[in-house]
Design a protein around this motif. Structure first.
Motif, PDB file in Angstrom:
ATOM      1  N   ALA A  15     -38.554 -73.828  91.069  1.00 23.06           N
ATOM      2  CA  ALA A  15     -37.421 -74.399  90.340  1.00 23.06           C
ATOM      3  C   ALA A  15     -37.138 -73.685  89.026  1.00 23.06           C
ATOM      4  O   ALA A  15     -36.054 -73.846  88.453  1.00 23.06           O
ATOM      5  N   ARG A  16     -38.076 -72.900  88.547  1.00 23.46           N
ATOM      6  CA  ARG A  16     -37.845 -72.124  87.323  1.00 23.46           C
ATOM      7  C   ARG A  16     -36.873 -70.971  87.547  1.00 23.46           C
ATOM      8  O   ARG A  16     -36.472 -70.293  86.606  1.00 23.46           O
ATOM      9  N   GLY A  17     -36.530 -70.733  88.795  1.00 24.52           N
ATOM     10  CA  GLY A  17     -35.690 -69.582  89.130  1.00 24.52           C
ATOM     11  C   GLY A  17     -34.329 -69.578  88.482  1.00 24.52           C
ATOM     12  O   GLY A  17     -33.694 -68.525  88.364  1.00 24.52           O
ATOM     13  N   ALA A  18     -33.833 -70.733  88.035  1.00 23.80           N
ATOM     14  CA  ALA A  18     -32.546 -70.778  87.347  1.00 23.80           C
ATOM     15  C   ALA A  18     -32.553 -69.891  86.106  1.00 23.80           C
ATOM     16  O   ALA A  18     -31.516 -69.354  85.707  1.00 23.80           O
ATOM     17  N   TYR A  19     -33.722 -69.723  85.507  1.00 20.14           N
ATOM     18  CA  TYR A  19     -33.864 -68.849  84.335  1.00 20.14           C
ATOM     19  C   TYR A  19     -33.413 -67.425  84.666  1.00 20.14           C
ATOM     20  O   TYR A  19     -32.769 -66.763  83.845  1.00 20.14           O
ATOM     21  N   GLU A  20     -33.736 -66.963  85.868  1.00 26.04           N
ATOM     22  CA  GLU A  20     -33.369 -65.602  86.271  1.00 26.04           C
ATOM     23  C   GLU A  20     -31.861 -65.432  86.359  1.00 26.04           C
ATOM     24  O   GLU A  20     -31.337 -64.335  86.099  1.00 26.04           O
ATOM     25  N   ILE A  21     -31.155 -66.506  86.695  1.00 23.70           N
ATOM     26  CA  ILE A  21     -29.700 -66.420  86.757  1.00 23.70           C
ATOM     27  C   ILE A  21     -29.119 -66.309  85.361  1.00 23.70           C
ATOM     28  O   ILE A  21     -28.113 -65.624  85.143  1.00 23.70           O
ATOM     29  N   GLY A  22     -29.755 -66.949  84.388  1.00 27.01           N
ATOM     30  CA  GLY A  22     -29.344 -66.773  82.996  1.00 27.01           C
ATOM     31  C   GLY A  22     -29.538 -65.341  82.533  1.00 27.01           C
ATOM     32  O   GLY A  22     -28.698 -64.790  81.806  1.00 27.01           O
ATOM     33  N   VAL A  23     -30.643 -64.729  82.959  1.00 24.57           N
ATOM     34  CA  VAL A  23     -30.873 -63.314  82.633  1.00 24.57           C
ATOM     35  C   VAL A  23     -29.760 -62.457  83.223  1.00 24.57           C
ATOM     36  O   VAL A  23     -29.199 -61.588  82.550  1.00 24.57           O
ATOM     37  N   TRP A  24     -29.446 -62.706  84.473  1.00 20.23           N
ATOM     38  CA  TRP A  24     -28.381 -61.950  85.144  1.00 20.23           C
ATOM     39  C   TRP A  24     -27.052 -62.131  84.416  1.00 20.23           C
ATOM     40  O   TRP A  24     -26.300 -61.165  84.223  1.00 20.23           O
ATOM     41  N   GLN A  25     -26.756 -63.338  84.005  1.00 19.12           N
ATOM     42  CA  GLN A  25     -25.518 -63.601  83.270  1.00 19.12           C
ATOM     43  C   GLN A  25     -25.430 -62.727  82.017  1.00 19.12           C
ATOM     44  O   GLN A  25     -24.393 -62.118  81.738  1.00 19.12           O
ATOM     45  N   ASP A 191     -40.334 -62.487  84.335  1.00 18.52           N
ATOM     46  CA  ASP A 191     -41.562 -63.178  84.716  1.00 18.52           C
ATOM     47  C   ASP A 191     -41.413 -64.668  84.408  1.00 18.52           C
ATOM     48  O   ASP A 191     -41.247 -65.058  83.252  1.00 18.52           O
ATOM     49  N   LEU A 192     -41.484 -65.503  85.447  1.00 15.87           N
ATOM     50  CA  LEU A 192     -41.333 -66.954  85.290  1.00 15.87           C
ATOM     51  C   LEU A 192     -42.654 -67.649  84.960  1.00 15.87           C
ATOM     52  O   LEU A 192     -42.703 -68.881  84.872  1.00 15.87           O
ATOM     53  N   ASP A 193     -43.701 -66.871  84.784  1.00 15.22           N
ATOM     54  CA  ASP A 193     -45.002 -67.404  84.369  1.00 15.22           C
ATOM     55  C   ASP A 193     -45.475 -68.514  85.311  1.00 15.22           C
ATOM     56  O   ASP A 193     -45.925 -69.580  84.876  1.00 15.22           O
ATOM     57  N   ALA A 194     -45.358 -68.261  86.591  1.00 16.31           N
ATOM     58  CA  ALA A 194     -45.790 -69.227  87.599  1.00 16.31           C
ATOM     59  C   ALA A 194     -47.051 -68.710  88.294  1.00 16.31           C
ATOM     60  O   ALA A 194     -47.458 -67.562  88.107  1.00 16.31           O
ATOM     61  N   MET A 195     -47.658 -69.572  89.108  1.00 15.48           N
ATOM     62  CA  MET A 195     -48.833 -69.154  89.863  1.00 15.48           C
ATOM     63  C   MET A 195     -48.465 -67.998  90.789  1.00 15.48           C
ATOM     64  O   MET A 195     -47.361 -67.940  91.306  1.00 15.48           O
ATOM     65  N   GLY A 196     -49.396 -67.138  90.994  1.00 17.36           N
ATOM     66  CA  GLY A 196     -49.150 -65.969  91.828  1.00 17.36           C
ATOM     67  C   GLY A 196     -49.870 -64.776  91.238  1.00 17.36           C
ATOM     68  O   GLY A 196     -50.218 -64.755  90.058  1.00 17.36           O
ATOM     69  N   LYS A 197     -50.077 -63.785  92.057  1.00 19.45           N
ATOM     70  CA  LYS A 197     -50.826 -62.607  91.634  1.00 19.45           C
ATOM     71  C   LYS A 197     -49.899 -61.594  90.971  1.00 19.45           C
ATOM     72  O   LYS A 197     -48.891 -61.186  91.542  1.00 19.45           O
ATOM     73  N   PRO A 215     -40.653 -68.010  75.935  1.00 23.08           N
ATOM     74  CA  PRO A 215     -41.753 -68.607  75.177  1.00 23.08           C
ATOM     75  C   PRO A 215     -41.880 -70.103  75.447  1.00 23.08           C
ATOM     76  O   PRO A 215     -42.837 -70.742  75.025  1.00 23.08           O
ATOM     77  N   TRP A 216     -40.890 -70.669  76.143  1.00 21.35           N
ATOM     78  CA  TRP A 216     -40.875 -72.095  76.438  1.00 21.35           C
ATOM     79  C   TRP A 216     -41.446 -72.380  77.823  1.00 21.35           C
ATOM     80  O   TRP A 216     -41.404 -71.521  78.717  1.00 21.35           O
ATOM     81  N   ASP A 217     -41.939 -73.596  78.012  1.00 26.43           N
ATOM     82  CA  ASP A 217     -42.322 -74.068  79.335  1.00 26.43           C
ATOM     83  C   ASP A 217     -41.041 -74.344  80.115  1.00 26.43           C
ATOM     84  O   ASP A 217     -40.201 -75.138  79.686  1.00 26.43           O
ATOM     85  N   LEU A 218     -40.876 -73.699  81.250  1.00 27.10           N
ATOM     86  CA  LEU A 218     -39.640 -73.813  82.021  1.00 27.10           C
ATOM     87  C   LEU A 218     -39.639 -74.972  83.019  1.00 27.10           C
ATOM     88  O   LEU A 218     -38.660 -75.157  83.734  1.00 27.10           O
TER      89      LEU A 218
END
Length: 374
Positions: A15-25, A191-197, A215-218
């Motif tokens: 669900a943090r993926g919306a942040y990436e759309i802001g980057v794209w914008q 980087d959405l700072d989520a679990m994963g390698k 720097p915020w919790d997404l």
């Protein structure tokens, strides 16, 4: 000269993926050309939309996404989800597949001038599959996107042609090397700072890599909420504009040149402590007005009196305990009150132990005093 080829690399993060759309914008607003987009999990979903160059459609997608649709359960029915997990080894991807069929246009992706790639992991070997669009069979684009996003155990593994796949984040949640191997000369990595390698050696110390990270919790990766999606989309845009020098700030966003470097850090910390709106671009005058208002509202509603004398006794007894016990707002205003009233050489907060322990609160308090906000 080597021809510039810019890749946008998108991590997984639900669900943090919306942040990436802001980057794209923001990248669109800056006129930065994207030649390639590669992603893992939700990054693969967003990457498909970017490859289609369908910004408004992508915003519509994120407005539609809800937890119950993605996990294919009734809204807020945690018991149903747990039952689905225990019975079938994770949520069924049917709901997400239905959404992707509505928004993902395989033909547009294949015909796009932007190259596109995803990462998924095969079971049971745990072998990674890095696949560009020309390596994905016709008619299987959405399937491989779902394979990349099959975040086991939240979701069941995804089967394609009798092979099972799980989320690409199990091997590479930020596939920078994939982009480099495919010819990218410049990388913009989100980087959405989520679990994963993650593979830090792929980007640490290397040139032409811009890492964008909030720097915020997404928020929770499994809770798809429109209000949070709108907020973090805005944060993604602001963070990108700051990273390209359009605005100043770390947590917050300030008009360029309104503060010197030290004052900027102090203002930023004060804003964080007193919960200013993180989605606004601040002029100093507007910022000070809002900060003062938030301070006044806090002091009206808090039950303790701000008393440097009472706090000084406690901090001298146990400064570490004081740091962990007291409300940060109250602590910052206590320090500010003491800075106004006491001479520097007598101020307990200006001793070396206090400066080391309370550096953020001291910076914020000093800004509040200098700007005469209390």
């Amino acid at each position: 000269m080597e021809k510039r080829k810019t890749a946008l690399v998108l991590s997984g993060g639900g669900a943090r993926g919306a942040y990436e759309i802001g980057v794209w914008q923001a990248l669109r607003e800056l006129g930065i050309r994207i030649d390639m987009v590669v992603g893992t999990s939700v990054g693969a979903i967003n990457g498909a939309m970017i490859c289609q160059d369908a910004f408004d459609l992508t915003v519509s997608l994120w407005k539609e996404l809800r937890t119950d649709m993605v996990l294919n359960i009734k809204e807020n029915d945690i018991i149903a989800y747990v039952k689905e997990f225990l019975t079938n080894g994770g949520a069924d991807p049917t709901g997400l597949k239905k959404i992707l069929k509505k928004y993902v246009d395989e033909k547009a992706i294949r015909e796009s001038s932007i190259d596109y790639g995803i990462v998924t992991v095969e079971l049971p070997s745990m072998a990674p599959h890095y696949m560009m669009k020309n390596q994905i069979k016709n008619g299987k684009m959405i399937d491989y996107i779902l394979a990349s996003a099959a975040c086991f155990p939240a979701f069941k593994s995804y089967e394609i042609d009798h092979k099972k796949y799980i989320d690409g984040g199990y091997f590479d949640n930020l596939p920078i090397k994939m982009a480099v191997d495919k010819g990218a000369t410049h990388i913009i990595a989100v980087d959405l700072d989520a679990m994963g390698k993650k593979r830090p050696k792929d980007f640490e110390g290397k040139k032409n890599i811009k890492l964008i990270q909030s720097p915020w919790d997404l928020g929770n990766v499994l809770i798809f909420d429109l209000k949070n999606s709108n907020k973090i989309m805005r944060l993604g845009s602001l963070e990108t504009l700051k990273s390209y020098g359009v605005y100043d700030g770390y947590y917050y966003t300030f008009v360029k040149g309104e503060f010197n470097k030290r004052t900027l850090k102090a203002a930023d910390l004060a804003a964080k402590i007193f919960d200013l709106n993180m989605e606004i671009i601040y002029l100093k005058s507007i910022f000070n007005k809002q900060l003062k208002s938030n301070i006044e509202n806090y002091t009206k509603n808090q039950s303790k009196n701000i008393s440097s004398e009472s706090f000084t006794e406690k901090i001298m007894d146990n400064i570490i305990k004081a740091k962990s016990t007291f409300n940060q707002k109250w602590l910052t205003l206590t320090i500010a009150d003491s800075l106004k009233k006491e001479e520097d050489e007598k101020n307990i907060f200006l001793t070396k132990p206090a400066i080391k322990l309370l550096k953020d609160e001291l910076l914020a308090a000093n800004y509040i005093v200098k700007e005469e906000l209390i």
